[in-house]
Enzyme design. Sequence first.
Site: not given
Ligand code: FES
Length: 183
Positions: A148
Amino acid sequence: MSETATTADAPEEGESRRDFLLIATSAVGAVGTALAIWPLIDSLNPAADVLALGSTEVDLAPVKVGQSITIKWRGSPVFIRRRTADEIEAARKDDGADLPDPEADADRVQKAEWLIMVGVCTHLGCIPLGQKRGDSKGEFGGWFCPCHGSHYDTSGRIRKGPAPTNLLIPPYVFLTDTTIKIG
Ligand code: FES
């Protein structure tokens, strides 16, 4: 008379027999319970091999400046990076930056050259990139979690993205200049 005696004695005998049966039953019950609990208690005592897995010794001698290794500790990856002078300087320079999880670099290392962290993104548990040559290291030159988009700096501190906290530092001690025990 003897009938009366028998009749009078009968309830007592009956009661004591019942008592005996009750006691016997309780005793069997207690033994039975103890036997049932023992495997549980025994299973709560960690075996020697499990205890050994609780800590891991790592020889750092082969790791050159600028190299990273990943070892497994209690089922999780642990990132060990022998930082370059530039990485250490960048980490220290950013102590005063606007950090989502403020922590000085000096509080995250025992020896500036060695950064030792649990390699699990603190957002949802992915394993960030940055350990291998050619990996993306994110915008802050440390580690990047592509799940993410969390960016960690050269101290493993979260700098951008959804991860709420810095990469965790596991408990460890230096046994010698180049040997550590994690856990
Ligand atoms: S940014 Fe979501 S698990 Fe690493």
